[in-house]
Design a protein around this motif. Structure first.
Motif, PDB file in Angstrom:
ATOM      1  N   MET A 132       0.858  -1.177   0.000  1.00  0.00           N
ATOM      2  CA  MET A 132       0.000   0.000   0.000  1.00  0.00           C
ATOM      3  C   MET A 132       0.897   1.229   0.000  1.00  0.00           C
ATOM      4  N   LYS A 133       0.708   2.070  -0.999  1.00  0.00           N
ATOM      5  CA  LYS A 133       1.477   3.295  -1.084  1.00  0.00           C
ATOM      6  C   LYS A 133       0.880   4.324  -0.135  1.00  0.00           C
ATOM      7  N   ALA A 134       1.699   5.240   0.305  1.00  0.00           N
ATOM      8  CA  ALA A 134       1.236   6.278   1.235  1.00  0.00           C
ATOM      9  C   ALA A 134       0.089   7.083   0.633  1.00  0.00           C
ATOM     10  N   SER A 135       0.073   7.198  -0.683  1.00  0.00           N
ATOM     11  CA  SER A 135      -0.965   7.994  -1.344  1.00  0.00           C
ATOM     12  C   SER A 135      -2.266   7.217  -1.569  1.00  0.00           C
ATOM     13  N   ASN A 136      -2.234   5.890  -1.372  1.00  0.00           N
ATOM     14  CA  ASN A 136      -3.438   5.069  -1.566  1.00  0.00           C
ATOM     15  C   ASN A 136      -4.400   5.206  -0.398  1.00  0.00           C
ATOM     16  N   THR A 137      -5.681   5.087  -0.726  1.00  0.00           N
ATOM     17  CA  THR A 137      -6.674   4.967   0.343  1.00  0.00           C
ATOM     18  C   THR A 137      -6.753   3.486   0.709  1.00  0.00           C
ATOM     19  N   VAL A 138      -7.269   3.205   1.865  1.00  0.00           N
ATOM     20  CA  VAL A 138      -7.437   1.821   2.297  1.00  0.00           C
ATOM     21  C   VAL A 138      -8.356   1.090   1.314  1.00  0.00           C
ATOM     22  N   GLN A 139      -9.412   1.760   0.879  1.00  0.00           N
ATOM     23  CA  GLN A 139     -10.359   1.147  -0.058  1.00  0.00           C
ATOM     24  C   GLN A 139      -9.665   0.774  -1.373  1.00  0.00           C
ATOM     25  N   ASP A 140      -8.831   1.678  -1.905  1.00  0.00           N
ATOM     26  CA  ASP A 140      -8.107   1.385  -3.147  1.00  0.00           C
ATOM     27  C   ASP A 140      -7.195   0.175  -2.970  1.00  0.00           C
ATOM     28  N   PHE A 141      -6.498   0.125  -1.848  1.00  0.00           N
ATOM     29  CA  PHE A 141      -5.589  -0.979  -1.587  1.00  0.00           C
ATOM     30  C   PHE A 141      -6.345  -2.308  -1.481  1.00  0.00           C
ATOM     31  N   GLY A 156      -7.599 -21.854  -8.968  1.00  0.00           N
ATOM     32  CA  GLY A 156      -7.618 -23.047  -8.132  1.00  0.00           C
ATOM     33  C   GLY A 156      -6.730 -23.010  -6.907  1.00  0.00           C
ATOM     34  N   GLU A 157      -6.026 -21.929  -6.690  1.00  0.00           N
ATOM     35  CA  GLU A 157      -5.155 -21.806  -5.513  1.00  0.00           C
ATOM     36  C   GLU A 157      -6.010 -21.495  -4.292  1.00  0.00           C
ATOM     37  N   ASP A 158      -5.682 -22.104  -3.190  1.00  0.00           N
ATOM     38  CA  ASP A 158      -6.431 -21.861  -1.957  1.00  0.00           C
ATOM     39  C   ASP A 158      -5.591 -20.995  -1.021  1.00  0.00           C
ATOM     40  N   LEU A 159      -5.756 -19.684  -1.133  1.00  0.00           N
ATOM     41  CA  LEU A 159      -5.086 -18.772  -0.204  1.00  0.00           C
ATOM     42  C   LEU A 159      -5.857 -18.794   1.109  1.00  0.00           C
ATOM     43  N   THR A 160      -5.171 -19.061   2.188  1.00  0.00           N
ATOM     44  CA  THR A 160      -5.859 -19.092   3.477  1.00  0.00           C
ATOM     45  C   THR A 160      -6.105 -17.670   3.965  1.00  0.00           C
ATOM     46  N   GLU A 161      -7.104 -17.549   4.789  1.00  0.00           N
ATOM     47  CA  GLU A 161      -7.434 -16.246   5.367  1.00  0.00           C
ATOM     48  C   GLU A 161      -6.251 -15.698   6.157  1.00  0.00           C
ATOM     49  N   GLN A 162      -5.569 -16.561   6.881  1.00  0.00           N
ATOM     50  CA  GLN A 162      -4.422 -16.132   7.679  1.00  0.00           C
ATOM     51  C   GLN A 162      -3.322 -15.561   6.784  1.00  0.00           C
ATOM     52  N   LYS A 163      -3.040 -16.229   5.672  1.00  0.00           N
ATOM     53  CA  LYS A 163      -2.005 -15.754   4.760  1.00  0.00           C
ATOM     54  C   LYS A 163      -2.367 -14.384   4.188  1.00  0.00           C
ATOM     55  N   ILE A 164      -3.630 -14.199   3.875  1.00  0.00           N
ATOM     56  CA  ILE A 164      -4.090 -12.916   3.328  1.00  0.00           C
ATOM     57  C   ILE A 164      -3.960 -11.818   4.375  1.00  0.00           C
ATOM     58  N   VAL A 165      -4.402 -12.099   5.587  1.00  0.00           N
ATOM     59  CA  VAL A 165      -4.314 -11.103   6.662  1.00  0.00           C
ATOM     60  C   VAL A 165      -2.857 -10.740   6.933  1.00  0.00           C
ATOM     61  N   GLU A 166      -2.001 -11.749   6.994  1.00  0.00           N
ATOM     62  CA  GLU A 166      -0.578 -11.486   7.218  1.00  0.00           C
ATOM     63  C   GLU A 166       0.003 -10.606   6.114  1.00  0.00           C
ATOM     64  N   LYS A 167      -0.353 -10.896   4.885  1.00  0.00           N
ATOM     65  CA  LYS A 167       0.153 -10.106   3.755  1.00  0.00           C
ATOM     66  C   LYS A 167      -0.350  -8.671   3.833  1.00  0.00           C
ATOM     67  N   VAL A 168      -1.618  -8.500   4.119  1.00  0.00           N
ATOM     68  CA  VAL A 168      -2.183  -7.145   4.213  1.00  0.00           C
ATOM     69  C   VAL A 168      -1.488  -6.362   5.320  1.00  0.00           C
ATOM     70  N   LEU A 169      -1.292  -6.987   6.483  1.00  0.00           N
ATOM     71  CA  LEU A 169      -0.641  -6.291   7.596  1.00  0.00           C
ATOM     72  C   LEU A 169       0.801  -5.915   7.261  1.00  0.00           C
ATOM     73  N   ARG A 170       1.510  -6.791   6.557  1.00  0.00           N
ATOM     74  CA  ARG A 170       2.889  -6.476   6.146  1.00  0.00           C
ATOM     75  C   ARG A 170       2.940  -5.388   5.083  1.00  0.00           C
ATOM     76  N   SER A 171       1.851  -5.212   4.357  1.00  0.00           N
ATOM     77  CA  SER A 171       1.838  -4.289   3.221  1.00  0.00           C
ATOM     78  C   SER A 171       1.416  -2.876   3.583  1.00  0.00           C
ATOM     79  N   LEU A 172       0.970  -2.683   4.807  1.00  0.00           N
ATOM     80  CA  LEU A 172       0.500  -1.357   5.205  1.00  0.00           C
ATOM     81  C   LEU A 172       1.674  -0.402   5.450  1.00  0.00           C
ATOM     82  N   PRO A 173       1.509   0.867   5.106  1.00  0.00           N
ATOM     83  CA  PRO A 173       2.571   1.856   5.359  1.00  0.00           C
ATOM     84  C   PRO A 173       2.688   2.145   6.861  1.00  0.00           C
TER      85      PRO A 173
END
Length: 191
Positions: A132-141, A156-173
């Motif tokens: 997430m770039k500093a200029s992005n809104t949360v909604q855009d991200f 067909g890939e099964d992304l787990t909810e935990q993996k998604i949450v972890e990625k989102v948290l790591r991606s925040l500015p």
């Protein structure tokens, strides 16, 4: 008189396919076929002994089962054909079974297993590089992240909810460090 459980009701719209957004059409069409109890035939096909020496040896029950499978397969093939735009339909006119038509469309619009593997690699790279770039809104991200996750799921890939949450948290500015800290405190199993 018994009701036909796999008939298409007027409320079921066959999703149209005009040659783009195959992954989304695939998911919608698969759901429709599952709801009509036809997906297993489309996915696995069936052996038609019509041209073999086995036909005379079939019992009456086996003849009836074969007749029912042919009828269900024809219904599934019809549904696939009905979904196709006039420009796409000629690609499956030679298909005599629903599996054959489905596989033709899948090979052309999704690609072979090698093409799918390359798409997976590209999508995973994009997912891992998502920030997430500093200029992005949360909604855009979240819109961008959701779109990417849906593409991965559609292949067909099964992304787990935990993996998604972890990625989102790591991606925040850094301005969201407090959100990350609270999330890690509430859910200690997130890394």
């Amino acid at each position: 008189m018994a009701a036909n459980n796999n008939a298409i009701s007027p409320s079921q719209n066959i999703p149209p396919f005009a040659g783009f957004n195959y992954q989304f059409w695939h998911v919608k069409m698969k759901t429709l076929l599952v709801s009509c109890d036809l997906w297993e035939l489309v996915e696995n096909g069936f052996v038609d002994p019509a041209d073999s020496e086995e036909v005379p040896r079939l019992t009456a029950t086996q003849h009836n089962e074969l007749k029912e499978k042919k009828k269900k397969d024809a219904k599934a093939l019809f549904m696939i054909q009905q979904a196709l735009d006039e420009a796409i339909f000629p690609r499956v006119t030679g298909a005599t079974t629903s599996k054959e038509a489905w596989d033709l469309l899948q090979d052309e619009y999704q690609g072979s297993s090698r093409v799918v593997a390359v798409k997976f690699q590209m999508l995973h790279r994009n997912f891992e590089n998502l920030r997430m770039k500093a200029s992005n809104t949360v909604q855009d991200f979240f819109t961008k992240a959701s779109s990417l996750m849906n593409e991965i799921w559609s292949l067909g890939e099964d992304l787990t909810e935990q993996k998604i949450v972890e990625k989102v948290l790591r991606s925040l500015p850094p301005r969201f460090d407090h959100v990350v800290a609270v999330s890690l405190k509430i859910c200690p199993n997130i890394h």
